[in-house]
Write an enzyme that holds these catalytic residues in place. Structure first.
Site, PDB file in Angstrom:
ATOM      1  N   ASP A 132     -10.047   9.433 -12.143  1.00 28.87           N
ATOM      2  CA  ASP A 132      -9.892   9.040 -13.549  1.00 28.87           C
ATOM      3  C   ASP A 132     -11.246   8.719 -14.181  1.00 28.87           C
ATOM      4  OD1 ASP A 132     -10.285   6.613 -12.307  1.00 28.87           O
ATOM      5  OD2 ASP A 132      -8.458   5.662 -13.063  1.00 28.87           O
ATOM      6  N   LYS A 170      -4.246   8.991  -5.437  1.00 26.42           N
ATOM      7  CA  LYS A 170      -4.979   7.745  -5.154  1.00 26.42           C
ATOM      8  C   LYS A 170      -4.560   6.719  -6.190  1.00 26.42           C
ATOM      9  CE  LYS A 170      -9.596   7.251  -6.024  1.00 26.42           C
ATOM     10  NZ  LYS A 170      -9.597   6.176  -7.044  1.00 26.42           N
ATOM     11  N   GLU A 175     -15.075   0.612  -2.824  1.00 25.22           N
ATOM     12  CA  GLU A 175     -16.052   0.751  -3.910  1.00 25.22           C
ATOM     13  C   GLU A 175     -16.830  -0.542  -4.127  1.00 25.22           C
ATOM     14  OE1 GLU A 175     -14.719   2.660  -7.497  1.00 25.22           O
ATOM     15  OE2 GLU A 175     -16.586   2.217  -8.551  1.00 25.22           O
TER      16      GLU A 175
HETATM   17  O1  KIV Z   1     -12.276   7.949 -10.498  1.00 31.69           O
HETATM   18  C1  KIV Z   1     -13.120   8.161  -9.613  1.00 31.69           C
HETATM   19  O2  KIV Z   1     -14.005   9.004  -9.750  1.00 31.69           O
HETATM   20  C2  KIV Z   1     -13.026   7.365  -8.407  1.00 31.69           C
HETATM   21  C3  KIV Z   1     -14.201   7.428  -7.485  1.00 31.69           C
HETATM   22  C4  KIV Z   1     -15.252   6.517  -7.987  1.00 31.69           C
HETATM   23  C5  KIV Z   1     -13.827   7.123  -6.092  1.00 31.69           C
HETATM   24  O3  KIV Z   1     -12.089   6.657  -8.203  1.00 31.69           O
END
Ligand code: KIV
Length: 259
Positions: free
Chosen positions: A44, A113, A182
């Site tokens: 996202d 995710k 993160e």
């Molecule tokens: O949205 C994204 O790009 C992510 C990464 C930072 C892992 O969640």
């Protein structure tokens, strides 16, 4: 043959690092896949790097699905994961099942995710996994909670470090097949990586994770705002500017196209 969730688990056992990057369109996904990236995330973060929003919050599920379909067409080998965006899974387990189901059915991504590790999210992950939907967890700095956490490093005190470790263990127990760590201290990421049997994929979490992920716009030097832990391997903004200026000069001089 496509990379599988089981392969990622095997690679953790073998100590073979997992290479992950984000993608938001067909052309980029095609390049990343052919370059040998193992896991491609329709993150996202595309809300910020491709759509120009200030945070990841405004992007909708339909927008993520639109980009995921384009990325899917460019990927043959990498395991393809899509983020569930803010408020597309937090309302209820039913909402999460509906959103994740749409992601798999409509775009062809192989997993979703979602962010956080509180009991409600852990229960949601368990239900998604029971429904046959592979899930990647995400703890530490969770950008969908920016208005609560800011973009600060998380897990610096012993109490918050303990909390993040507990969340990671709970997500593994709920059936997540991998977890993004993160912007947490290196030692904490190391400890989580040793404790879990599922692979950890770090971003701003030091070198001891089972894999690393970067936002591809940061890697390419295309981001307008880049986090301090990201690394650019090329300054594509400069390269593109030079190419565009060379084209502009030739058009104005009348040397392109040739006569
Ligand atoms: O949205 C994204 O790009 C992510 C990464 C930072 C892992 O969640």
């Amino acid at each position: 043959m496509s990379v599988t969730t089981h392969q990622l688990a095997q690679w953790k056992q073998q100590g073979r690092a997992i290479v992950a990057l984000t993608a938001w369109d067909y052309a980029l996904a095609h390049v990343l896949d052919e370059a040998g990236v193992d896991l491609i995330l329709v993150g996202d973060s595309l809300a910020m790097v491709a759509l120009g929003y200030d945070t990841t919050l405004p992007i909708t599920l339909d927008e993520i699905l639109h980009h995921a379909k384009a990325v899917r067409r460019g990927v043959k080998r990498a395991l393809l994961v899509a983020d569930l965006p803010f408020m597309s899974y937090q309302e209820s387990v039913q909402q999460a099942l509906h959103s994740a189901g749409r992601a798999l059915k409509e775009t062809g991504v192989q997993a979703v995710k979602l962010e956080g590790g509180n009991p409600a999210i852990v229960a949601t992950v368990a239900q998604l996994v029971q429904a046959g939907i592979p899930v990647v967890g995400h703890v530490g700095l969770t950008p969908q909670a920016v208005h609560r956490l800011g973009y600060r490093q998380q897990g610096k005190s012993p109490e918050t470090a303990e909390h993040i470790l507990a969340e990671a263990i709970a997500l593994e127990n709920a059936g997540a097949f991998a977890i993004v760590l993160e912007h947490i201290p290196t030692d904490l990421a190391h400890q989580i990586t040793q404790k879990l049997t599922i692979p950890t994929i770090g971003i701003g979490a030091g070198p001891h994770c089972d894999g690393q992920v970067l936002v591809t716009a940061d890697l390419l030097g295309l981001s307008v705002h880049q986090p301090p832990f990201a690394k650019s391997y090329i300054n594509l903004r400069e390269t593109i500017t030079q190419a565009v200026q060379a084209y502009g000069a030739e058009v104005r001089e009348g040397t392109f196209p040739p006569g």
